[in-house]
Motif scaffolding. Structure first.
Motif, PDB file in Angstrom:
ATOM      1  N   LEU A  24      49.859  37.173  41.166  1.00 42.46           N
ATOM      2  CA  LEU A  24      49.816  38.612  40.912  1.00 42.46           C
ATOM      3  C   LEU A  24      48.588  39.206  41.589  1.00 42.46           C
ATOM      4  O   LEU A  24      47.460  38.957  41.173  1.00 42.46           O
ATOM      5  CB  LEU A  24      49.784  38.891  39.409  1.00 42.46           C
ATOM      6  CG  LEU A  24      49.690  40.355  38.978  1.00 42.46           C
ATOM      7  CD1 LEU A  24      50.815  41.188  39.581  1.00 42.46           C
ATOM      8  CD2 LEU A  24      49.683  40.463  37.460  1.00 42.46           C
ATOM      9  N   VAL A  25      48.804  39.962  42.660  1.00 48.96           N
ATOM     10  CA  VAL A  25      47.685  40.622  43.348  1.00 48.96           C
ATOM     11  C   VAL A  25      47.514  42.015  42.764  1.00 48.96           C
ATOM     12  O   VAL A  25      48.496  42.686  42.407  1.00 48.96           O
ATOM     13  CB  VAL A  25      47.899  40.673  44.873  1.00 48.96           C
ATOM     14  CG1 VAL A  25      47.959  39.269  45.451  1.00 48.96           C
ATOM     15  CG2 VAL A  25      49.149  41.455  45.234  1.00 48.96           C
ATOM     16  N   ALA A  26      46.270  42.451  42.647  1.00 49.38           N
ATOM     17  CA  ALA A  26      45.973  43.720  41.972  1.00 49.38           C
ATOM     18  C   ALA A  26      45.027  44.562  42.801  1.00 49.38           C
ATOM     19  O   ALA A  26      44.050  44.055  43.359  1.00 49.38           O
ATOM     20  CB  ALA A  26      45.356  43.454  40.599  1.00 49.38           C
ATOM     21  N   ASN A  27      45.340  45.864  42.876  1.00 48.07           N
ATOM     22  CA  ASN A  27      44.434  46.798  43.533  1.00 48.07           C
ATOM     23  C   ASN A  27      44.081  47.912  42.559  1.00 48.07           C
ATOM     24  O   ASN A  27      44.535  47.916  41.416  1.00 48.07           O
ATOM     25  CB  ASN A  27      45.055  47.344  44.819  1.00 48.07           C
ATOM     26  CG  ASN A  27      43.986  47.592  45.882  1.00 48.07           C
ATOM     27  OD1 ASN A  27      42.868  48.004  45.585  1.00 48.07           O
ATOM     28  ND2 ASN A  27      44.333  47.326  47.132  1.00 48.07           N
ATOM     29  N   LEU A  28      43.266  48.850  43.034  1.00 50.03           N
ATOM     30  CA  LEU A  28      42.723  49.874  42.150  1.00 50.03           C
ATOM     31  C   LEU A  28      43.799  50.751  41.530  1.00 50.03           C
ATOM     32  O   LEU A  28      43.870  50.912  40.318  1.00 50.03           O
ATOM     33  CB  LEU A  28      41.739  50.754  42.923  1.00 50.03           C
ATOM     34  CG  LEU A  28      41.088  51.873  42.127  1.00 50.03           C
ATOM     35  CD1 LEU A  28      40.048  51.311  41.170  1.00 50.03           C
ATOM     36  CD2 LEU A  28      40.442  52.893  43.052  1.00 50.03           C
ATOM     37  N   GLY A  29      44.641  51.337  42.371  1.00 49.82           N
ATOM     38  CA  GLY A  29      45.687  52.195  41.847  1.00 49.82           C
ATOM     39  C   GLY A  29      45.826  53.477  42.628  1.00 49.82           C
ATOM     40  O   GLY A  29      45.056  53.768  43.560  1.00 49.82           O
ATOM     41  N   PRO A 148      42.515  39.722  42.207  1.00 46.35           N
ATOM     42  CA  PRO A 148      42.014  41.083  42.455  1.00 46.35           C
ATOM     43  C   PRO A 148      41.695  41.246  43.939  1.00 46.35           C
ATOM     44  O   PRO A 148      41.004  40.405  44.519  1.00 46.35           O
ATOM     45  CB  PRO A 148      40.742  41.154  41.603  1.00 46.35           C
ATOM     46  CG  PRO A 148      40.829  40.003  40.643  1.00 46.35           C
ATOM     47  CD  PRO A 148      41.590  38.948  41.367  1.00 46.35           C
ATOM     48  N   LEU A 149      42.204  42.305  44.555  1.00 41.34           N
ATOM     49  CA  LEU A 149      42.013  42.508  45.997  1.00 41.34           C
ATOM     50  C   LEU A 149      40.689  43.205  46.286  1.00 41.34           C
ATOM     51  O   LEU A 149      40.639  44.244  46.940  1.00 41.34           O
ATOM     52  CB  LEU A 149      43.185  43.294  46.574  1.00 41.34           C
ATOM     53  CG  LEU A 149      44.512  42.535  46.638  1.00 41.34           C
ATOM     54  CD1 LEU A 149      45.611  43.428  47.196  1.00 41.34           C
ATOM     55  CD2 LEU A 149      44.389  41.270  47.469  1.00 41.34           C
ATOM     56  N   TYR A 150      39.607  42.613  45.764  1.00 41.40           N
ATOM     57  CA  TYR A 150      38.265  43.129  46.008  1.00 41.40           C
ATOM     58  C   TYR A 150      37.427  42.002  46.596  1.00 41.40           C
ATOM     59  O   TYR A 150      37.129  41.022  45.899  1.00 41.40           O
ATOM     60  CB  TYR A 150      37.619  43.616  44.710  1.00 41.40           C
ATOM     61  CG  TYR A 150      38.421  44.680  43.995  1.00 41.40           C
ATOM     62  CD1 TYR A 150      38.550  45.961  44.534  1.00 41.40           C
ATOM     63  CD2 TYR A 150      39.054  44.400  42.783  1.00 41.40           C
ATOM     64  CE1 TYR A 150      39.281  46.931  43.870  1.00 41.40           C
ATOM     65  CE2 TYR A 150      39.786  45.369  42.130  1.00 41.40           C
ATOM     66  CZ  TYR A 150      39.902  46.625  42.661  1.00 41.40           C
ATOM     67  OH  TYR A 150      40.631  47.589  42.009  1.00 41.40           O
ATOM     68  N   PRO A 151      37.017  42.112  47.864  1.00 40.40           N
ATOM     69  CA  PRO A 151      36.235  41.024  48.468  1.00 40.40           C
ATOM     70  C   PRO A 151      34.927  40.756  47.729  1.00 40.40           C
ATOM     71  O   PRO A 151      34.535  39.600  47.548  1.00 40.40           O
ATOM     72  CB  PRO A 151      35.977  41.531  49.893  1.00 40.40           C
ATOM     73  CG  PRO A 151      37.081  42.505  50.155  1.00 40.40           C
ATOM     74  CD  PRO A 151      37.364  43.152  48.834  1.00 40.40           C
TER      75      PRO A 151
END
Length: 348
Positions: A24-29, A148-151
């Protein structure tokens, strides 16, 4: 999806989905639309998050509900309209996330087959983390890797995404086994993807800009003093990128954008610093956003709007925006490397 009856189970036992592993990949929105009420719902969820604004609720909520949310949905909606994907009727962040997931699904299917499924969710807005986790569990995911897609790790990004994931698990009677992939700010594959994106625009050292500005999303300085590692990870990403490119110390600088409120945030502020660069005679600059995995309102509107205008108004002549990594193949390869390492022990 097919179901099966458990061996030795009574005839009236609920049928069970074949076991799956979920990524499950997640970004901010993103808001669902640019109208007032869509923007208000999105901003209310975002700005009510204690990880984002940690002021006491009795002080913050009256200001948010009675002042900020009466005006800001109009201005934010107008900004979103300038970048909106009208053909798909969605924000660029949503479009790009779907493209990333399509490539990840293809790569995962090639490597692992149908046993591993890839889904995406948003911390704010739709598809919500709660809805997607619930669907994955109902479809048989007994193990979920959350990515989470945050480097770079930060409380207002990575941590709040993780919080929401675990809140979603709290709603499940049968909780899947869960893992969270760590930040990837210094992974060689990620740095290589960033460097390659720069080299596509500036293929030779002689062609490089006067300064490359690595602009990261901002954060109150207080968070750094309270132990958030984000600032240090941003600085390391910039250093590793500079070393990979073989550029000099002053050729790439770290700045921070999207300042909000009256307290001091991490400095230097991008919008002020690009103007100062122009006044110093740095007439040709480029800006990139290593903290964003996909282009969004902060990059497409803020950088190409407010920040570009500040540079040009101060006398700058050439402003180049280098897009986020988005669904670039090297970015997908870096994410697959991260996913593969964190699936070890669950699948070969």
């Amino acid at each position: 999806m097919t179901t099966e009856r458990l061996e030795h189970a009574p005839a009236d036992h609920p049928r069970v989905k074949p076991a799956k592993i979920g990524v499950l990949v997640a970004n901010l929105g993103t808001p669902d639309a640019t109208d007032y009420w869509s923007m208000r719902r999105y901003l209310n969820e975002f700005l009510s998050d204690k990880r984002v604004i940690d002021y006491p609720r009795y002080l913050w909520q009256p200001l948010l509900q009675l002042v900020i949310l009466t005006k800001r949905p109009f201005t934010s909606g107008a900004n979103y309209k300038t970048i909106w994907n009208n053909e798909a009727d969605e924000s660029p962040l949503m479009t790009i996330t779907k493209q990333q997931v399509a490539k990840l699904r293809d790569q995962v299917a090639r490597r692992y087959g149908a046993e591993v499924v890839v889904e995406y969710c948003m911390r704010y807005g739709n598809p919500s983390t709660f809805d997607v986790v619930d669907r994955m569990v109902r479809e048989g995911c007994e193990k979920i890797l959350f990515v989470p897609l945050y480097p770079q790790y930060a409380g207002p990004t990575s941590a709040t995404a993780n919080d929401q994931f675990f809140r979603a698990l709290m709603q499940q009677k049968r909780q899947p086994a869960a893992r969270v992939a760590p930040e990837y700010f210094d992974r060689p594959s990620y740095i290589e993807a960033l460097a390659t994106s720069v080299e596509r625009v500036y293929p030779t050292p002689d062609a490089k800009p006067d300064v490359l500005v690595a602009s990261y999303h901002g954060m109150p300085k207080r968070y750094l003093m309270e132990g958030d590692p984000y600032h240090c990870q941003c600085q390391k990403t910039t250093r590793l990128l500079r070393e990979r490119l073989g550029w000099g110390e002053g050729d790439i600088i770290t700045t921070f954008q999207s300042v909000f409120g009256s307290e001091e945030w991490l400095r230097p502020y991008t919008v002020e610093h690009v103007a100062e660069l122009a006044k110093q005679g740095k007439k040709h600059i480029a800006v990139m956003s290593p903290a964003f995995s996909a282009d969004c309102i902060e990059t497409l509107e803020e950088i190409n709007g407010e920040i570009r205008e500040a540079f040009e108004h101060a006398g700058g002549e050439s402003f180049t925006y280098i897009p986020c990594l988005n669904d670039d193949d090297l970015h997908i390869a870096a994410l697959m490397e991260l996913i593969g390492e964190n699936l070890m022990g669950w699948i070969g």
